[in-house]
Structures are given as C-alpha cells and as structure tokens.
Design a protein around this motif. Structure first.
Motif, PDB file in Angstrom:
ATOM      1  N   HIS A  64       0.834  -1.194   0.000  1.00  0.00           N
ATOM      2  CA  HIS A  64       0.000   0.000   0.000  1.00  0.00           C
ATOM      3  C   HIS A  64       0.871   1.246   0.000  1.00  0.00           C
ATOM      4  N   PRO A  65       0.381   2.319  -0.630  1.00  0.00           N
ATOM      5  CA  PRO A  65       1.158   3.557  -0.669  1.00  0.00           C
ATOM      6  C   PRO A  65       1.582   4.004   0.726  1.00  0.00           C
ATOM      7  N   GLY A  66       2.761   4.618   0.790  1.00  0.00           N
ATOM      8  CA  GLY A  66       3.287   5.056   2.078  1.00  0.00           C
ATOM      9  C   GLY A  66       4.193   4.047   2.735  1.00  0.00           C
ATOM     10  N   GLY A  67       4.477   2.945   2.027  1.00  0.00           N
ATOM     11  CA  GLY A  67       5.414   1.951   2.548  1.00  0.00           C
ATOM     12  C   GLY A  67       4.811   0.918   3.468  1.00  0.00           C
ATOM     13  N   HIS A  68       3.534   0.595   3.257  1.00  0.00           N
ATOM     14  CA  HIS A  68       2.841  -0.353   4.132  1.00  0.00           C
ATOM     15  C   HIS A  68       2.636  -1.704   3.446  1.00  0.00           C
ATOM     16  N   VAL A  69       2.883  -2.773   4.196  1.00  0.00           N
ATOM     17  CA  VAL A  69       2.718  -4.145   3.717  1.00  0.00           C
ATOM     18  C   VAL A  69       1.866  -4.899   4.727  1.00  0.00           C
ATOM     19  N   ALA A  70       0.940  -5.713   4.224  1.00  0.00           N
ATOM     20  CA  ALA A  70       0.119  -6.558   5.095  1.00  0.00           C
ATOM     21  C   ALA A  70       0.319  -8.021   4.730  1.00  0.00           C
ATOM     22  N   ILE A  71       0.347  -8.888   5.733  1.00  0.00           N
ATOM     23  CA  ILE A  71       0.417 -10.339   5.553  1.00  0.00           C
ATOM     24  C   ILE A  71      -0.843 -10.920   6.178  1.00  0.00           C
ATOM     25  N   TYR A 101      12.401  -1.787  -2.045  1.00  0.00           N
ATOM     26  CA  TYR A 101      11.358  -0.765  -1.976  1.00  0.00           C
ATOM     27  C   TYR A 101      11.364  -0.102  -0.595  1.00  0.00           C
ATOM     28  N   ARG A 102      10.734   1.039  -0.524  1.00  0.00           N
ATOM     29  CA  ARG A 102      10.682   1.766   0.746  1.00  0.00           C
ATOM     30  C   ARG A 102       9.525   1.231   1.587  1.00  0.00           C
ATOM     31  N   VAL A 103       9.830   0.259   2.430  1.00  0.00           N
ATOM     32  CA  VAL A 103       8.850  -0.356   3.309  1.00  0.00           C
ATOM     33  C   VAL A 103       9.010   0.229   4.707  1.00  0.00           C
ATOM     34  N   GLN A 104       7.941   0.820   5.217  1.00  0.00           N
ATOM     35  CA  GLN A 104       7.982   1.423   6.546  1.00  0.00           C
ATOM     36  C   GLN A 104       7.466   0.470   7.629  1.00  0.00           C
ATOM     37  N   VAL A 105       6.361  -0.218   7.322  1.00  0.00           N
ATOM     38  CA  VAL A 105       5.718  -1.071   8.327  1.00  0.00           C
ATOM     39  C   VAL A 105       5.204  -2.336   7.656  1.00  0.00           C
ATOM     40  N   VAL A 106       5.460  -3.489   8.274  1.00  0.00           N
ATOM     41  CA  VAL A 106       4.859  -4.755   7.861  1.00  0.00           C
ATOM     42  C   VAL A 106       3.910  -5.185   8.968  1.00  0.00           C
ATOM     43  N   THR A 107       2.626  -5.265   8.634  1.00  0.00           N
ATOM     44  CA  THR A 107       1.616  -5.680   9.607  1.00  0.00           C
ATOM     45  C   THR A 107       1.207  -7.113   9.298  1.00  0.00           C
ATOM     46  N   ASP A 108       1.475  -8.008  10.245  1.00  0.00           N
ATOM     47  CA  ASP A 108       1.264  -9.438  10.027  1.00  0.00           C
ATOM     48  C   ASP A 108       0.035  -9.915  10.808  1.00  0.00           C
ATOM     49  N   TYR A 109      -1.020 -10.219  10.074  1.00  0.00           N
ATOM     50  CA  TYR A 109      -2.255 -10.721  10.682  1.00  0.00           C
ATOM     51  C   TYR A 109      -2.329 -12.251  10.676  1.00  0.00           C
ATOM     52  N   SER A 110      -1.308 -12.920  10.159  1.00  0.00           N
ATOM     53  CA  SER A 110      -1.427 -14.354   9.896  1.00  0.00           C
ATOM     54  C   SER A 110      -1.626 -15.188  11.155  1.00  0.00           C
ATOM     55  N   VAL A 123      -6.030 -13.868 -14.037  1.00  0.00           N
ATOM     56  CA  VAL A 123      -4.859 -12.990 -14.093  1.00  0.00           C
ATOM     57  C   VAL A 123      -4.697 -12.159 -12.822  1.00  0.00           C
ATOM     58  N   ARG A 124      -5.799 -11.564 -12.336  1.00  0.00           N
ATOM     59  CA  ARG A 124      -5.667 -10.731 -11.144  1.00  0.00           C
ATOM     60  C   ARG A 124      -5.132 -11.519  -9.963  1.00  0.00           C
ATOM     61  N   CYS A 125      -5.567 -12.768  -9.830  1.00  0.00           N
ATOM     62  CA  CYS A 125      -5.120 -13.595  -8.710  1.00  0.00           C
ATOM     63  C   CYS A 125      -3.627 -13.904  -8.777  1.00  0.00           C
ATOM     64  N   MET A 126      -3.081 -13.932  -9.991  1.00  0.00           N
ATOM     65  CA  MET A 126      -1.665 -14.265 -10.181  1.00  0.00           C
ATOM     66  C   MET A 126      -0.730 -13.109  -9.849  1.00  0.00           C
ATOM     67  N   ILE A 127      -1.264 -11.901  -9.749  1.00  0.00           N
ATOM     68  CA  ILE A 127      -0.425 -10.710  -9.694  1.00  0.00           C
ATOM     69  C   ILE A 127      -0.595  -9.986  -8.366  1.00  0.00           C
ATOM     70  N   ALA A 128       0.493  -9.860  -7.620  1.00  0.00           N
ATOM     71  CA  ALA A 128       0.518  -9.049  -6.408  1.00  0.00           C
ATOM     72  C   ALA A 128       1.160  -7.713  -6.766  1.00  0.00           C
ATOM     73  N   GLY A 129       0.345  -6.676  -6.866  1.00  0.00           N
ATOM     74  CA  GLY A 129       0.852  -5.367  -7.260  1.00  0.00           C
ATOM     75  C   GLY A 129       1.670  -4.715  -6.155  1.00  0.00           C
ATOM     76  N   LEU A 130       2.700  -3.973  -6.561  1.00  0.00           N
ATOM     77  CA  LEU A 130       3.582  -3.318  -5.598  1.00  0.00           C
ATOM     78  C   LEU A 130       3.308  -1.818  -5.607  1.00  0.00           C
ATOM     79  N   HIS A 131       2.512  -1.373  -4.639  1.00  0.00           N
ATOM     80  CA  HIS A 131       2.181   0.042  -4.506  1.00  0.00           C
ATOM     81  C   HIS A 131       3.188   0.704  -3.566  1.00  0.00           C
ATOM     82  N   LEU A 132       4.455   0.518  -3.870  1.00  0.00           N
ATOM     83  CA  LEU A 132       5.543   0.997  -3.032  1.00  0.00           C
ATOM     84  C   LEU A 132       6.523   1.795  -3.871  1.00  0.00           C
TER      85      LEU A 132
END
Length: 313
Positions: free
Chosen positions: A85-92, A116-125, A292-301
């Motif tokens: 997500h924009p702003g350097g956010h990643v979710a698991i 990439y510029r990753v600020q926070v990884v939030t892990d919900y797993s 196709v959409r399921c195959m692709i993890a977009g990088l908004h970073l």
C-alpha cells in the motif's frame, strides 16, 4: 504510475500446480483440466512463463519467485497472502484453508524491504489460530483513489479482521453480499470486481441488496470512472478478474484471453478509452478458480534508489 495501477508486481512460478481440493468447497470457479498431474503442472508453468514474458515486454517490472514446494497447489496466486500500500505499508494475511497458509514466504517480504521503501509490515497471519481469514486482494478489491475496500461476504473475509485492517490502513470498508446464478456466495471479491484509474468492472446483478448495489455503482463512479456492468456469464469467464498496471508507455489492463473473449465491443471500447488491453493465455491456471488478477501481487511501493546521490553541501 498512478496510485491505482502499480508499475511492478510479484508473481510466483508454480511447481506442482493443480486445482486444490481443499478450496473446491466454496470456489465454484474451479474445474478439472482432464489431464495427467504432470501435464497440468507443466502446462501451468508454461502459461506462467508466457504471462511473465508478455508483461515484461509491455514494460511491467515483474519479480518472479519459484515455488519449491509440492504441497502448495495455489502458490501461483500470491495476492491472497500479502498486499502492499502507498506510504510503505505491507500486510500479511491469514488464509482460510491449511494448504494455502504454506504459501507465505519470508524471501518475498525481504525483497520488498531491500528494493522498496517499506515502513511497516503488519502481520495478521497469527489470527488463523482463532479461525479468522482475510485473503488479501482476493477478499478485498481496493480503491486506492477513493480509499475504499470493497468486500463480498464469504468464509475468506472475516468482518472483525476486515474492520481491523481498514482501521490500520486507512480504508473505508464497503461490504456486500454477492451470489452467483444458483444463489451461492462468491468466494473472492476480485472475481466480480476490477477497479482501474478511469474505469471499473463489476457484476451489479450479483449484488443482492438493491440499495447497496446502487451505492457501490455510485461510489465506483465518483472519481469520474466509467462503470462497466458484467453479466453472470462474463464473471464465469473471469472477465471481472483483471488488473490495471502502469507501463512506460501508459496504462494497461491485463486479463486472460478467455476473459477478453467474453467482453462485448462496447465494454472493450470503454476500457480502451484509458488503457490498452493485454490478454494472457492461462487456461490451465484458470482451472484452479482464479485468473490474471489472482496471479499478480501489485507493488504500490516507492522503489529505493540504486545509486543514491550524495547530498549537496
């Protein structure tokens, strides 16, 4: 690159691909290819390689990781276990069935942090232990422009976890019931809805509640988008499972050849007002119930600079 259309993506090359019996109970888009296990796996790998080559030829940055396991038949669909997500956010995310939980991999997250510029990884797993699931941008179709997370109710999208995600990441949840022609709930939102910068595709007929249906159409159109209404048949052909991407020569929309064949000329013309359509031939992979959409993890970073300039004195 627009905020909605990433210029780089992550894709996972399948190893022992096959339609997953664990997910068949609620994924009515699955089918049996009618081939041997080896043929299915070989065909899926070849289709994947062709898709990557086509995306790279269009100027999309594709990070490819090879699945090394024999017990992760859906590994080719990484958008379900992480998002950026924009702003350097990643979710698991926590996954609904056990086999899909094995798809998560640390090397992908480490690459994101490195390149990439990753600020926070939030892990919900860890919430899987509580029986909660929220399967990423399969369960959620995110409007990065309007800051809305559209979610069709299902086993794959726990409402409590959705609220937590939206609070943490700054999205408004827009939850609705979507059913197929037999009245069965749709397993993932991204098979019934695609959101681009200047257009959106959605099957309004599949949204049960009339007032919610009208609200969703209105909200999708708010930024000036063309809203393209898809039929039940077009959804079954994966026309809703597309993704808009940014390239050096403008916006493109990737979808499967099967999905494109299901669209009519007027719908194609609306899409092509703002993007070019790039079809990918993935019939074997689609037998697993995703496209196709399921195959692709977009990088908004934002990318890290490879040669950072020294600060001027």
């Amino acid at each position: 690159m627009t905020v909605q259309a990433p210029a780089s993506v992550v894709m996972i090359r399948p190893n022992r691909f096959h339609p997953n019996p664990e997910t068949a109970a609620d994924n009515r888009f699955q089918s049996q290819p009618g081939l041997s296990a080896d043929e299915v796996a070989q065909n899926a790998a070849a289709e994947f390689d062709g898709a990557v080559a086509r995306l790279r030829a269009e100027g999309v940055g594709v990070h490819v990781f090879q699945d090394e396991r024999d017990d992760t038949p859906d590994a080719v669909f990484p958008n379900n276990w992480f998002s950026t997500h924009p702003g350097g956010h990643v979710a698991i995310y926590p996954m609904f069935v056990p086999s899909r939980r094995r798809e998560r991999r640390a090397d992908v997250i480490e690459m994101l942090k490195r390149d990439y510029r990753v600020q926070v990884v939030t892990d919900y797993s860890g919430l899987e232990q509580d029986g909660l699931a929220l399967e990423g941008t399969g369960a959620m179709v995110i409007d990065h422009i309007g800051r809305i997370a559209y979610v069709a109710r299902s086993h794959r999208a726990d409402p409590v976890l959705l609220e937590r995600f939206c609070t943490n990441f700054g999205y408004e949840p827009m939850v609705f019931d979507a059913v197929d022609e037999d009245g069965a709930p749709v397993y993932h939102t991204n098979v019934v809805m695609t959101i681009g910068t200047h257009f959106a595709m959605v099957s309004l007929d599949m949204i049960e509640n009339a007032s919610r249906r009208a609200e969703i159409a209105e909200r999708l159109a708010e930024p000036g988008r063309d809203v393209i209404d898809l039929s039940h048949h077009q959804i079954a052909e994966f026309a809703g499972n597309a993704i808009e991407l940014s390239t050096p020569t403008g916006l493109m929309t990737a979808m499967s050849s099967r999905a494109l064949a299901a669209l009519d000329k007027s719908q194609i013309a609306l899409i092509e007002r703002s993007t070019r359509i790039v079809p990918l031939d993935i019939p074997t992979i689609e037998s697993a119930g995703g496209s196709v959409r399921c195959m692709i993890a977009g990088l908004h970073l934002a990318k890290r600079s490879t040669n950072p300039k020294k600060a001027s004195k």
